[in-house]
Design a protein around this motif. Structure first.
Motif, PDB file in Angstrom:
ATOM      1  N   LEU A  16       0.831  -1.199   0.000  1.00  0.00           N
ATOM      2  CA  LEU A  16       0.000   0.000   0.000  1.00  0.00           C
ATOM      3  C   LEU A  16       0.868   1.252   0.000  1.00  0.00           C
ATOM      4  O   LEU A  16       0.596   2.210  -0.746  1.00  0.00           O
ATOM      5  CB  LEU A  16      -0.922   0.004   1.224  1.00  0.00           C
ATOM      6  N   LEU A  17       1.916   1.250   0.779  1.00  0.00           N
ATOM      7  CA  LEU A  17       2.825   2.397   0.814  1.00  0.00           C
ATOM      8  C   LEU A  17       3.463   2.622  -0.551  1.00  0.00           C
ATOM      9  O   LEU A  17       3.591   3.769  -1.005  1.00  0.00           O
ATOM     10  CB  LEU A  17       3.915   2.176   1.866  1.00  0.00           C
ATOM     11  N   GLU A  18       3.849   1.545  -1.210  1.00  0.00           N
ATOM     12  CA  GLU A  18       4.486   1.671  -2.523  1.00  0.00           C
ATOM     13  C   GLU A  18       3.526   2.270  -3.539  1.00  0.00           C
ATOM     14  O   GLU A  18       3.905   3.127  -4.354  1.00  0.00           O
ATOM     15  CB  GLU A  18       4.979   0.301  -2.985  1.00  0.00           C
ATOM     16  N   ILE A  51       5.393  10.052   3.470  1.00  0.00           N
ATOM     17  CA  ILE A  51       4.396   8.996   3.590  1.00  0.00           C
ATOM     18  C   ILE A  51       4.865   8.015   4.655  1.00  0.00           C
ATOM     19  O   ILE A  51       5.983   7.487   4.570  1.00  0.00           O
ATOM     20  CB  ILE A  51       4.155   8.293   2.240  1.00  0.00           C
ATOM     21  N   GLY A  52       4.058   7.817   5.682  1.00  0.00           N
ATOM     22  CA  GLY A  52       4.462   6.921   6.749  1.00  0.00           C
ATOM     23  C   GLY A  52       3.394   6.740   7.794  1.00  0.00           C
ATOM     24  O   GLY A  52       2.299   7.300   7.722  1.00  0.00           O
ATOM     25  N   ALA A 175      -5.106   9.890   7.376  1.00  0.00           N
ATOM     26  CA  ALA A 175      -6.278   9.034   7.247  1.00  0.00           C
ATOM     27  C   ALA A 175      -5.902   7.598   7.571  1.00  0.00           C
ATOM     28  O   ALA A 175      -4.747   7.195   7.419  1.00  0.00           O
ATOM     29  CB  ALA A 175      -6.850   9.115   5.827  1.00  0.00           C
ATOM     30  N   PRO A 176      -6.891   6.797   7.992  1.00  0.00           N
ATOM     31  CA  PRO A 176      -6.627   5.369   8.181  1.00  0.00           C
ATOM     32  C   PRO A 176      -6.251   4.721   6.851  1.00  0.00           C
ATOM     33  O   PRO A 176      -6.709   5.136   5.781  1.00  0.00           O
ATOM     34  CB  PRO A 176      -7.968   4.824   8.695  1.00  0.00           C
ATOM     35  N   ALA A 177      -5.434   3.684   6.917  1.00  0.00           N
ATOM     36  CA  ALA A 177      -4.972   3.015   5.707  1.00  0.00           C
ATOM     37  C   ALA A 177      -6.136   2.516   4.865  1.00  0.00           C
ATOM     38  O   ALA A 177      -6.118   2.631   3.631  1.00  0.00           O
ATOM     39  CB  ALA A 177      -4.043   1.854   6.077  1.00  0.00           C
TER      40      ALA A 177
END
Length: 223
Positions: A16-18, A51-52, A175-177
């Motif tokens: 998701l981070l990517e 982003i983290g 925001a929540p993932a």
């Protein structure tokens, strides 16, 4: 009241981070309304996108003891979000704290207040967001008040430990993932289509015709 220490949140899905890292963050503004921080809370140091995972720290206006403790616990991919209790005079984050966070692999810091040592912060390169700068700093008073990884308020937005923090030169979104994952496919598709849209504009096509806005206006004006 005592200092409250909560466990660190679960790791964020690297996939998701990517995918989020490939996104132009303002595109999310087409799909979300909540979670965008006060525009006055802006990037003062660092140039890369942020982003983290949020690690939250609530301190008192004058005491950064808990922040110093937390700086030794953060890890790679963490964004430290500091709630200063509404204070806009005392800077809890400067050269030493920024280096402590960067050395642990943290990817950024957000101060719901002010920071200091701006030249040093820019040299470190860690993305830092704040309302402004101050020469007046917090101290290590050891006041029995504060919390680690508890819900805080930052930029007018409620932030929970484990939320995702996204930032660039335009501002911040927290925001929540799961909320971000729900709109990510559409947002990435929008980004992919945008170069052709811009090319059409330079070919002479009106924006309203391309987006459908002109059709809507004509329908509304006919009533």
């Amino acid at each position: 009241m005592p200092v409250t220490l909560h466990d660190f949140p679960a790791p964020v899905d690297p996939a998701l981070l990517e995918r989020l890292a490939r996104l132009d963050f303002p595109t999310l503004g087409h799909y979300l309304e909540e979670g965008f921080c006060d525009p006055r809370l802006h990037r003062v140091a660092g140039e890369r996108k942020l982003i983290g995972r949020a690690v939250t720290v609530r301190i008192t206006a004058t005491d950064s003891t808990l922040l110093h403790h937390a700086a030794g616990l953060v890890g790679p991919g963490d964004v430290v979000v500091i709630d200063c209790g509404g204070d806009r005079r005392h800077a809890p984050l400067g050269e030493v704290v920024a280096n402590a966070l960067a050395a642990r692999g943290a990817v950024g810091a957000v101060v719901d207040g002010v920071c200091t040592d701006i030249d040093a912060l820019r040299a470190v390169g860690l993305p830092v967001y704040a309302y402004g700068l101050s020469m007046l700093t917090t101290k290590l008073h050891g006041i029995a008040d504060g919390a680690l990884n508890t819900p805080v308020t930052c930029g007018g937005v409620s932030v929970r430990a484990g939320d995702l923090v996204l930032g660039d030169g335009n501002g911040l979104l927290v925001a929540p993932a799961g909320r971000l994952a729900a709109v990510l496919d559409e947002a990435l598709a929008d980004d992919a289509e945008e170069p052709e849209l811009i090319a059409d504009l330079w070919r002479g096509r009106p924006l309203g015709a391309l987006t459908g806005a002109t059709e809507v206006v004509e329908r509304l004006s006919a009533h």
